[in-house]
Design an enzyme around this catalytic site. Structure first.
Site, PDB file in Angstrom:
ATOM      1  N   ASP A  99     -12.965 -51.468 -18.231  1.00  0.00           N
ATOM      2  CA  ASP A  99     -12.319 -50.622 -17.232  1.00  0.00           C
ATOM      3  C   ASP A  99     -13.366 -50.266 -16.179  1.00  0.00           C
ATOM      4  OD1 ASP A  99     -10.317 -50.738 -19.137  1.00  0.00           O
ATOM      5  OD2 ASP A  99      -9.864 -48.599 -19.064  1.00  0.00           O
ATOM      6  N   LYS A 161      -5.452 -49.186 -12.735  1.00  0.00           N
ATOM      7  CA  LYS A 161      -5.469 -47.950 -13.540  1.00  0.00           C
ATOM      8  C   LYS A 161      -5.632 -46.755 -12.616  1.00  0.00           C
ATOM      9  CE  LYS A 161      -8.579 -45.830 -16.985  1.00  0.00           C
ATOM     10  NZ  LYS A 161      -9.727 -46.104 -17.866  1.00  0.00           N
ATOM     11  N   LYS A 190      -2.063 -49.174 -15.956  1.00  0.00           N
ATOM     12  CA  LYS A 190      -2.503 -48.231 -16.974  1.00  0.00           C
ATOM     13  C   LYS A 190      -2.523 -46.827 -16.377  1.00  0.00           C
ATOM     14  CE  LYS A 190      -6.505 -46.954 -19.869  1.00  0.00           C
ATOM     15  NZ  LYS A 190      -7.788 -47.406 -20.441  1.00  0.00           N
TER      16      LYS A 190
END
Length: 235
Positions: A99, A161, A190
């Site tokens: 991430d 995300k 996400k």
């Protein structure tokens, strides 16, 4: 709902959760506890800072729970070379998902080619491992959020995300809907930051979100009320 039905519903939610601990004060015992919880509740992954990847990998051996780590966290403002090195090193030490925080300052200045190239190089460095790009929605206009998603898709990212959990805000339904539309089915989304209860988790999943980053995973799958204390940096 029967007890069996409750167990199934809890497992269904657990499969969306990246069980997260990114606090600066976390130590070895905290990471081991996180991993035990992930095993017990069958979360999709644990998400830890990159120095803890080897320990998390060891603790989760044979469990089926993945190791996710963060890169360029939490500001996204370090050099591209440093991010690429951090990502490739984490992968070699046992991470299977990255991430990364994109360079928010570059994005807001309109330096889109540089933002896209950084994402592309990190994805190239990690190959088939999943790459999620944190766009940090709390600092962006709607137009910038859409642009960030499009750049991530063009660079080959697997997910976009919402948040680091260290900014001024987290996931909200309006941003998630905007992101889902922006990626046009070419990447997944996400939600992270403020996902603290089962109702919120289910609402985001119903929108089309496919992963949830949270430090409240146990409360979510058990249906218990989350701690109302401060959550800075804990998703």
């Amino acid at each position: 709902m029967t007890a069996h039905g409750t167990d199934e519903a809890q497992h269904e939610l657990a499969h969306y959760i990246d069980h997260t601990l990114l606090k600066a004060t976390a130590g070895s015992d905290d990471i081991r506890k996180l991993c035990r919880e992930a095993r017990e509740h069958r979360f999709f992954s644990v998400c830890v800072n990159s120095c803890w990847v080897p320990l998390a990998k060891e603790e989760l051996q044979g469990s089926g729970v993945r190791v996710c780590t963060v890169v360029g966290f939490p500001l996204g403002a370090m050099s591209r070379e440093a991010k690429v090195f951090e990502a490739s090193t984490a992968l070699s030490q046992g991470a299977s998902e990255i991430d990364m925080v994109l360079n928010v300052g570059f994005l807001r200045e309109g330096r889109y080619e540089e933002v896209q190239e950084e994402i592309r190089q990190i994805k190239e460095a990690i190959g088939d491992a999943l790459l999620k790009v944190i766009i940090e929605t709390c600092y962006l206009t709607d137009q910038e959020k859409v642009q960030a998603c499009r750049l991530a898709v063009a660079a080959g990212a697997d997910y976009v995300k919402t948040s680091t959990g260290f900014g001024t805000g987290g996931a909200v339904a309006e941003d998630l809907q905007l992101m889902l539309e922006a990626v046009e089915g070419k990447a997944l989304v996400k939600a992270s930051g403020g996902v603290r209860d089962a109702a919120t988790a289910r609402a985001y999943i119903a929108l089309g979100v496919r992963r949830l980053g949270t430090s409240n995973g146990i409360e979510i799958v058990s249906g218990s009320a989350p701690d109302s204390g401060p959550r800075s940096g804990s998703y």
